[in-house]
Design a protein around this motif. Structure first.
Motif, mmCIF file in Angstrom:
data_model
loop_
_atom_site.group_PDB
_atom_site.id
_atom_site.type_symbol
_atom_site.label_atom_id
_atom_site.label_comp_id
_atom_site.label_asym_id
_atom_site.label_seq_id
_atom_site.Cartn_x
_atom_site.Cartn_y
_atom_site.Cartn_z
ATOM 1 N N HIS A 22 11.479 63.068 -5.657
ATOM 2 C CA HIS A 22 10.329 62.306 -5.182
ATOM 3 C C HIS A 22 9.362 62.125 -6.350
ATOM 4 C CE1 HIS A 22 11.342 62.283 -0.919
ATOM 5 N NE2 HIS A 22 11.726 63.534 -1.044
ATOM 6 N N PRO A 23 8.585 61.006 -6.415
ATOM 7 C CA PRO A 23 8.484 59.952 -5.397
ATOM 8 C C PRO A 23 9.517 58.843 -5.542
ATOM 9 C CG PRO A 23 6.888 59.568 -7.105
ATOM 10 C CD PRO A 23 7.587 60.844 -7.485
ATOM 11 N N LEU A 24 10.395 58.933 -6.545
ATOM 12 C CA LEU A 24 11.397 57.895 -6.741
ATOM 13 C C LEU A 24 12.285 57.736 -5.518
ATOM 14 C CD1 LEU A 24 12.884 55.856 -8.547
ATOM 15 C CD2 LEU A 24 14.235 57.757 -9.437
ATOM 16 N N ALA A 25 12.653 58.851 -4.875
ATOM 17 C CA ALA A 25 13.547 58.795 -3.723
ATOM 18 C C ALA A 25 12.954 57.942 -2.608
ATOM 19 C CB ALA A 25 13.844 60.206 -3.218
ATOM 20 N N ILE A 69 23.514 56.726 -2.830
ATOM 21 C CA ILE A 69 23.119 55.517 -3.550
ATOM 22 C C ILE A 69 24.347 54.691 -3.927
ATOM 23 C CG2 ILE A 69 22.178 54.694 -5.749
ATOM 24 C CD1 ILE A 69 20.117 56.977 -5.496
ATOM 25 N N LYS A 70 25.390 55.354 -4.413
ATOM 26 C CA LYS A 70 26.613 54.638 -4.765
ATOM 27 C C LYS A 70 27.260 54.049 -3.514
ATOM 28 C CE LYS A 70 27.586 57.361 -8.906
ATOM 29 N NZ LYS A 70 28.500 58.342 -9.565
ATOM 30 N N GLY A 71 27.194 54.795 -2.402
ATOM 31 C CA GLY A 71 27.720 54.272 -1.145
ATOM 32 C C GLY A 71 26.946 53.057 -0.679
ATOM 33 N N ALA A 72 25.622 53.080 -0.857
ATOM 34 C CA ALA A 72 24.792 51.935 -0.475
ATOM 35 C C ALA A 72 25.166 50.713 -1.298
ATOM 36 C CB ALA A 72 23.317 52.274 -0.674
ATOM 37 N N ASP A 73 25.406 50.904 -2.562
ATOM 38 C CA ASP A 73 25.819 49.787 -3.411
ATOM 39 C C ASP A 73 27.144 49.198 -2.934
ATOM 40 O OD1 ASP A 73 23.629 49.793 -5.137
ATOM 41 O OD2 ASP A 73 24.537 51.206 -6.534
ATOM 42 N N GLY A 101 26.794 45.064 -6.632
ATOM 43 C CA GLY A 101 27.101 45.258 -8.050
ATOM 44 C C GLY A 101 26.463 46.479 -8.681
ATOM 45 N N GLY A 102 26.160 47.487 -7.877
ATOM 46 C CA GLY A 102 25.593 48.718 -8.438
ATOM 47 C C GLY A 102 24.100 48.652 -8.683
ATOM 48 N N LEU A 103 23.395 47.801 -7.948
ATOM 49 C CA LEU A 103 21.962 47.588 -8.173
ATOM 50 C C LEU A 103 21.149 48.875 -8.049
ATOM 51 C CD1 LEU A 103 19.437 45.807 -8.516
ATOM 52 C CD2 LEU A 103 19.503 45.421 -6.026
ATOM 53 N N PHE A 104 21.374 49.629 -6.974
ATOM 54 C CA PHE A 104 20.531 50.810 -6.745
ATOM 55 C C PHE A 104 20.816 51.924 -7.751
ATOM 56 C CE2 PHE A 104 20.464 48.894 -2.397
ATOM 57 C CZ PHE A 104 19.129 48.528 -2.438
ATOM 58 N N GLU A 105 22.058 52.054 -8.150
ATOM 59 C CA GLU A 105 22.371 53.051 -9.182
ATOM 60 C C GLU A 105 21.682 52.696 -10.498
ATOM 61 O OE1 GLU A 105 26.176 55.442 -11.145
ATOM 62 O OE2 GLU A 105 26.538 53.726 -9.835
ATOM 63 N N ARG A 106 21.646 51.397 -10.817
ATOM 64 C CA ARG A 106 20.958 50.967 -12.035
ATOM 65 C C ARG A 106 19.452 51.192 -11.912
ATOM 66 N NH1 ARG A 106 24.260 46.496 -11.421
ATOM 67 N NH2 ARG A 106 22.481 45.123 -10.998
ATOM 68 N N LEU A 140 14.533 53.640 -13.560
ATOM 69 C CA LEU A 140 13.226 54.125 -13.125
ATOM 70 C C LEU A 140 13.130 55.638 -13.071
ATOM 71 C CD1 LEU A 140 12.619 51.652 -10.166
ATOM 72 C CD2 LEU A 140 11.720 51.485 -12.495
ATOM 73 N N GLY A 141 14.240 56.294 -12.899
ATOM 74 C CA GLY A 141 14.167 57.729 -12.653
ATOM 75 C C GLY A 141 14.625 58.613 -13.780
ATOM 76 N N MET A 142 15.775 58.373 -14.337
ATOM 77 C CA MET A 142 16.341 59.286 -15.316
ATOM 78 C C MET A 142 17.434 58.560 -16.083
ATOM 79 S SD MET A 142 18.184 61.509 -12.352
ATOM 80 C CE MET A 142 16.806 61.109 -11.249
ATOM 81 N N PRO A 143 17.682 58.935 -17.328
ATOM 82 C CA PRO A 143 18.749 58.295 -18.095
ATOM 83 C C PRO A 143 20.113 58.605 -17.490
ATOM 84 C CG PRO A 143 17.870 60.197 -19.264
ATOM 85 C CD PRO A 143 16.965 59.957 -18.098
ATOM 86 N N SER A 144 21.027 57.655 -17.584
ATOM 87 C CA SER A 144 22.331 57.814 -16.950
ATOM 88 C C SER A 144 23.101 59.011 -17.499
ATOM 89 C CB SER A 144 23.162 56.535 -17.131
ATOM 90 O OG SER A 144 23.316 56.224 -18.505
#
Length: 266
Positions: free
Chosen positions: A6-9, A56-60, A66-71, A76-80
């Motif tokens: 949180h608060p990203l979640a 998140i991956k399931g939502a995509d 195309g993986g929008l939420f994972e990106r 916004l949250g943390m490096p991959s």
């Protein structure tokens, strides 16, 4: 998989909920596409269940975006590169951290953490706040049910680094460190200044032992970092850990030194 902090979640959940509604999908239909039950989807959207990278991956997948939420999380949250380490950190039965230049992030006070993050003068105030919130959220792993055994080795110089404008922050950090070091699942060992040359001078690193006894390692540098899980790389880090740990003071000696240094800041 690691929980998104949180608060990203809350933001990501809101965007997923809006996208599901725009697609005309019920929670049940969305869950089928994402690989989760309707009750699970409802709990995540109601923020009574943690948002994970699996969700998140399931939502995509369900929304075929195309993986929008994972990106979004990566941006916004943390490096991959850091995501696999968060997974390991959350699941670990034991965490080992060697830090020659800073108090480890999981042991930092809010003031100390803000000062460290603020060293990057390219960051906006909002970005500093976001990164700090993420760091503080991660610290919950040490107090959760079935918390991992956490062992840290830090250089003595870390305790003594404080200019005139940093004394109050450092005094608070030392007090916090002393309190944490007394917890049964946390051990802090100080590598004394008299050990002038050691293998740890090449940089900080962390190790996580997972419930299946597999080890994962993590190293950071000026451009980001890397997570390793190959036997060769992990064996190297474990060997280096044993070397710096053997050079450090015992747990009790370390607490006494930390308290001694703390007295000098007050």
């Amino acid at each position: 998989m690691a929980d998104v902090p949180h608060p990203l979640a809350a933001f990501i959940v809101g965007e997923i909920r809006r996208a599901r509604g725009a697609a005309g999908m019920t929670q049940e239909a969305f869950g089928r596409g994402a690989g989760f039950s309707a009750s699970h989807v409802s709990a995540v959207e109601g923020e009574t269940r943690a948002l994970t990278m699996d969700f998140i991956k399931g939502a995509d997948r369900a929304l075929s975006n195309g993986g929008l939420f994972e990106r979004m999380v990566a941006k916004l949250g943390m490096p991959s590169w850091f995501l696999p380490w968060l997974d390991a950190e959350r699941a670990a039965a034991q965490l080992r951290v060697f830090q020659p230049s800073l108090v480890p992030g999981l042991l930092q006070t809010e003031s100390y953490g803000r000062a460290v993050i603020r060293c990057d003068d390219t960051l906006s105030d909002d970005e500093v706040d976001r990164r700090l919130a993420h760091r503080l959220d991660r610290q919950g792993v040490l107090t959760q049910a079935n918390a991992p055994q956490f062992i840290a080795v830090i250089a003595e110089a870390v305790l003594r680094r404080a200019g005139a404008d940093f004394r109050d922050i450092m005094a608070g950090q030392i007090k916090h460190l002393t309190t944490l070091a007394e917890r049964p699942n946390i051990s802090v060992h100080v590598l004394p200044d008299e050990v002038s040359m050691h293998v740890g001078l090449t940089g900080p690193f962390s190790l996580a032992r997972l419930p299946d006894h597999k080890w994962v390692g993590q190293m950071e540098n000026q451009l980001g970092g890397v997570v390793v899980d190959s036997d060769t790389d992990v064996d190297t880090l474990v060997s280096r850990w044993e070397t710096v740990r053997n050079e450090a003071l015992s747990r009790r000696q370390s607490i006494e030194l930390i308290e001694e240094v703390g007295t000098s800041w007050t």
